[in-house]
Design an enzyme around this catalytic site. Structure first.
Site, short mmCIF file in Angstrom:
data_model
loop_
_atom_site.label_atom_id
_atom_site.label_comp_id
_atom_site.label_asym_id
_atom_site.label_seq_id
_atom_site.Cartn_x
_atom_site.Cartn_y
_atom_site.Cartn_z
CG MET A 171 -1.98 -1.13 1.12
SD MET A 171 -3.53 -0.80 1.98
CE MET A 171 -2.95 -0.58 3.66
N GLY A 226 11.27 -3.02 5.38
CA GLY A 226 10.57 -4.30 5.37
C GLY A 226 10.00 -4.60 4.00
CG HIS A 227 6.89 -2.20 2.29
ND1 HIS A 227 6.77 -1.05 3.04
CD2 HIS A 227 5.71 -2.85 2.40
CE1 HIS A 227 5.55 -1.00 3.57
NE2 HIS A 227 4.89 -2.09 3.21
CD GLN A 282 -6.20 -3.62 3.16
OE1 GLN A 282 -6.07 -4.26 2.11
NE2 GLN A 282 -5.19 -3.45 4.01
CE LYS A 300 4.19 -5.10 9.88
NZ LYS A 300 2.77 -4.81 10.32
CG ASP A 301 0.64 -7.59 7.77
OD1 ASP A 301 -0.05 -6.92 8.55
OD2 ASP A 301 1.56 -7.11 7.09
CD GLN A 345 -1.90 -9.11 4.27
OE1 GLN A 345 -2.68 -8.17 4.43
NE2 GLN A 345 -0.62 -8.94 3.96
#
Length: 367
Positions: free
Chosen positions: A83, A89-90, A114, A234-235, A238
């Protein structure tokens, strides 16, 4: 059969053109060189430069054409859904995708599906130009092909998809983004749900979240058509939901989970960390600290989940955090367990100020 391209130091020629329908009266003084069967080239790449800014594609059909063109050349396609407001991290997910695939698509789209009407859609941070700069820095060789898919609105079906390739300012093109669950929204009514896995953990307090995640990822899979997709652990819920969805719906896509990326002090990297005050950020370290303590205790033989949960809650509340949940669940089924007998994951969600943070740690202690 003639093609031409403009060149600053080629000879100049004044010309006009006509057609069966009429004549274009405007004359153009341009730099022009004619050649036959000139090979394809990438106008964005400076051949002497080690980096290249990613191509940005905004149209759904243009994205499909690009992906299918890559596949026709035998290229393996990776996808990293984000997003935006990219952090290390990305970027670690993008690096991993570059090792797994020949070309990588990074989607940057703040997904309204969401968010419920009371959640932080309008305040979600954005820095599209900064995101492009970070991705450019990752492309250090000709083999590091990164493309950004930045659609304006994947839930608006009123306008024709322009199929364009252009730069926008990230996930909505500057327009107001409306939550799809609002009354009088944009008309989207088809949702993907992974019914059992979405119920616990974050699903308890965010009832529309995972249907929005599963739906937008399905749309991205159908548009980008990747061979492999990389998600951060982390998610954790998901990641497991997307794995299950891919299995159940027979997507021919490998879903890879990447370990939690942390700051030097242990805080899990998140785009929402920017909203923490300095004091809140320091107190938020109680999450990662308590998770590490629980893992160390499990390694020493503590298998009682209630003991671990009580300790974690005490640490976080002592740091002025407000608990959403602390759960210890099976790594695959996400069902709660009372004693650690096989692989589990400790999942935490807590508020510090107005910021909701999530974190987790896997425990693979053989008992």
């Amino acid at each position: 059969g003639w093609t031409f391209f403009l060149r600053k130091q080629s000879w100049k020629r004044e010309f006009h053109f006509s057609s069966a329908r009429g004549t274009a009266s405007a004359k153009h003084l341009i730099d022009i060189e004619f050649c036959r069967n000139f090979p394809k080239f990438d106008s964005r790449r400076d051949r002497d430069s080690p980096t290249m800014e990613p191509e940005v594609i905004s149209g759904k059909e243009a994205m499909r054409r690009w992906s299918r063109g890559m596949r026709s050349q035998g290229k393996k396609i990776g996808l990293v859904p984000t997003m935006g407001f990219l952090h290390d991290g990305h970027l670690s997910l993008v690096r991993q995708s570059l090792t797994l695939a020949d070309v990588t698509v990074v989607s940057i789209y703040v997904n309204p599906g969401q968010f419920s009407p009371t959640e932080d859609l309008s305040t979600y941070p954005s820095d599209f130009s900064g995101d492009l700069a970070k991705l450019t820095a990752l492309s250090t060789s000709a083999s590091d092909v990164i493309v950004v898919f930045n659609p304006r609105n994947l839930y608006d079906y009123d306008g024709d998809d322009d199929g364009g390739r252009k730069k926008t300012n990230g996930g909505g093109g500057g327009e107001r983004v409306v939550s799809c669950v609002e009354e009088g929204g944009l008309g989207h009514e088809t949702w993907v749900r992974v019914e059992r896995l979405e119920k616990g953990l974050c699903g308890k307090s965010r009832p529309v979240f995972f249907r929005g995640v599963a739906t937008i990822v399905t749309k991205l899979f159908n548009i980008v058509e990747p061979d492999v997709a990389v998600f951060g652990k982390k998610d954790y819920q998901q990641w497991r939901i997307i794995q299950r969805m891919v299995r159940d719906l027979d997507f021919g896509i490998e879903v890879v989970g990447s370990d939690v990326a942390r700051e030097k002090d242990g805080l899990a990297m998140s785009s929402r960390n920017v909203h923490l005050s300095a004091e809140e950020r320091q107190k938020a370290l109680s999450i990662s600290r308590s998770l590490a303590m629980a893992k160390a205790s499990a390694a020493e033989g503590q298998i009682s989940c209630s003991e671990h949960k009580d300790m974690i809650i005490k640490e976080i509340v002592g740091g002025a955090g407000r608990i959403d949940y602390v759960e210890i669940v099976d790594q695959k089924t996400l069902e709660g367990v009372e004693v650690i007998k096989s692989g589990v994951v400790i999942c935490v969600a807590a508020w510090f100020g107005t910021v909701r943070l999530i974190d987790n740690i896997e425990i693979n202690v053989a008992v």
